[in-house]
Design an enzyme around this catalytic site. Structure first.
Site, PDB file in Angstrom:
ATOM      1  CD  GLU A   1      -9.458   2.019   3.977  1.00 24.33           C
ATOM      2  OE1 GLU A   1      -8.365   2.119   3.413  1.00 24.33           O
ATOM      3  OE2 GLU A   1      -9.119   1.822   5.295  1.00 24.33           O
TER       4      GLU A   1
ATOM      5  NE  ARG B   1      -2.060   5.182  -4.402  1.00 18.34           N
ATOM      6  CZ  ARG B   1      -2.555   4.842  -3.183  1.00 18.34           C
ATOM      7  NH1 ARG B   1      -2.361   4.185  -2.146  1.00 18.34           N
ATOM      8  NH2 ARG B   1      -3.859   5.190  -3.098  1.00 18.34           N
TER       9      ARG B   1
HETATM   10  O1  LIG Z   1      -8.581  -2.688  -1.719  1.00 16.37           O
HETATM   11  P1  LIG Z   1      -9.260  -1.660  -1.949  1.00 16.37           P
HETATM   12  O2  LIG Z   1     -10.217  -1.251  -0.955  1.00 16.37           O
HETATM   13  O3  LIG Z   1      -9.833  -1.705  -3.364  1.00 16.37           O
HETATM   14  O4  LIG Z   1      -8.142  -0.347  -2.172  1.00 16.37           O
HETATM   15  C1  LIG Z   1      -6.953  -0.502  -2.585  1.00 16.37           C
HETATM   16  C2  LIG Z   1      -6.674   0.391  -3.739  1.00 16.37           C
HETATM   17  O5  LIG Z   1      -7.062   1.683  -3.465  1.00 16.37           O
HETATM   18  C3  LIG Z   1      -5.879   2.416  -3.579  1.00 16.37           C
HETATM   19  O6  LIG Z   1      -6.005   3.073  -5.022  1.00 16.37           O
HETATM   20  P2  LIG Z   1      -6.823   4.235  -5.450  1.00 16.37           P
HETATM   21  O7  LIG Z   1      -8.202   3.762  -5.828  1.00 16.37           O
HETATM   22  O8  LIG Z   1      -7.110   5.144  -4.179  1.00 16.37           O
HETATM   23  O9  LIG Z   1      -6.120   4.912  -6.690  1.00 16.37           O
HETATM   24  P3  LIG Z   1      -4.736   5.559  -6.761  1.00 16.37           P
HETATM   25  O10 LIG Z   1      -3.729   4.514  -7.010  1.00 16.37           O
HETATM   26  O11 LIG Z   1      -4.841   6.306  -8.138  1.00 16.37           O
HETATM   27  O12 LIG Z   1      -4.270   6.381  -5.679  1.00 16.37           O
HETATM   28  C4  LIG Z   1      -4.697   1.551  -3.832  1.00 16.37           C
HETATM   29  O13 LIG Z   1      -3.534   1.869  -4.694  1.00 16.37           O
HETATM   30  C5  LIG Z   1      -5.391   0.213  -4.358  1.00 16.37           C
HETATM   31  O14 LIG Z   1      -5.383   0.025  -5.751  1.00 16.37           O
HETATM   32  N1  LIG Z   2      -5.395   2.966   3.713  1.00  8.79           N
HETATM   33  C1  LIG Z   2      -4.747   3.176   2.677  1.00  8.79           C
HETATM   34  N2  LIG Z   2      -3.617   3.286   2.242  1.00  8.79           N
HETATM   35  C2  LIG Z   2      -3.275   3.823   1.364  1.00  8.79           C
HETATM   36  N3  LIG Z   2      -3.976   3.534  -0.077  1.00  8.79           N
HETATM   37  C3  LIG Z   2      -5.207   2.986   0.217  1.00  8.79           C
HETATM   38  N4  LIG Z   2      -6.198   2.576  -0.528  1.00  8.79           N
HETATM   39  C4  LIG Z   2      -7.255   1.988   0.105  1.00  8.79           C
HETATM   40  N5  LIG Z   2      -7.024   2.184   1.550  1.00  8.79           N
HETATM   41  C5  LIG Z   2      -5.738   2.621   1.140  1.00  8.79           C
END
Ligand SMILES: O=P(O)(O)OC[C@H]1O[C@H](OP(=O)(O)OP(=O)(O)O)[C@H](O)[C@@H]1O
Ligand SMILES: Nc1ncnc2[nH]cnc12
Length: 180
Positions: A106, A69
């Protein structure tokens, strides 16, 4: 002017949809894609991000963003700044020599990678992502940048889940637009 900025930020906030218990029970998922469905609001968001980067005291030489993202915003900021965009991807997606760092999410675990020769030593780097939760992903991204000898000038985030205190894991300055 300040009021205008806070009004724009509230406009963006009003377009972020929240989904309880996704992808796991107890997680309140903040969906940035609901902002992208409204071109005017997406444009306001990109404009705020680009203006913020222009206002930084240090010149940004490289923009990186986190898979996936972060890729919605990083390339737009890099183009606006006319500097290179370098992706930080999940494990196994980048060819050539790579550096890796593992981290906890998370709701899971993962590994991030960057191409070893993609940023020169000493370069000033901006790290972009949509959301800061536990800070595991961004802290792994900053370690990668440090490991290749470059410097994270700022982590720029659209949404910050403040109760998870992810910011405390990061050595670099953090700027977020929407705090929850
Ligand atoms: O601060 P954190 O606990 O590390 O979480 C934040 C990360 O989690 C999500 O990505 P995700 O790994 O879900 O991947 P995506 O963007 O491909 O959905 C979000 O886009 C951040 O990159
Ligand atoms: N609560 C949340 N919503 C969207 N993206 C996430 N990545 C980690 N935690 C998230």
């Amino acid at each position: 002017m300040a009021t205008e900025l806070s009004e724009k930020i509230e406009l963006i906030r009003n377009h972020v949809q929240s989904f309880p218990d996704f992808p796991k029970p107890g997680v309140l998922f903040k969906d940035i894609f609901s902002v992208l469905r409204e071109p005017k609001v997406f444009s306001v968001l990109c404009d705020i991000l680009c203006k913020h980067v222009k206002s930084l005291p240090s010149k940004i030489e490289y923009v990186t963003a986190l898979d996936s993202r972060g890729f919605l915003f990083g390339p737009i900021i890099a183009l606006d700044q006319q500097v290179p965009f370098v992706p930080i991807r999940k494990k196994g997606k980048l060819p050539g020599d790579i550096c890796s760092a593992s981290y906890k999410l998370e709701y899971g675990e993962d590994t991030l990678e960057i191409q070893a020769n993609s940023i020169p030593k000493g370069a000033n780097v901006l790290v972009v992502d949509d959301l800061l939760a536990t800070g595991g992903s961004l802290s792994a991204a900053c370690s990668l940048i440090e490991s290749i000898g470059a410097k994270t000038v700022e982590c720029l985030i659209v949404m910050e889940l403040t109760s998870l205190k992810g910011r405390e894991k990061l050595k670099a300055p953090v700027h977020s637009l929407l705090k929850y």
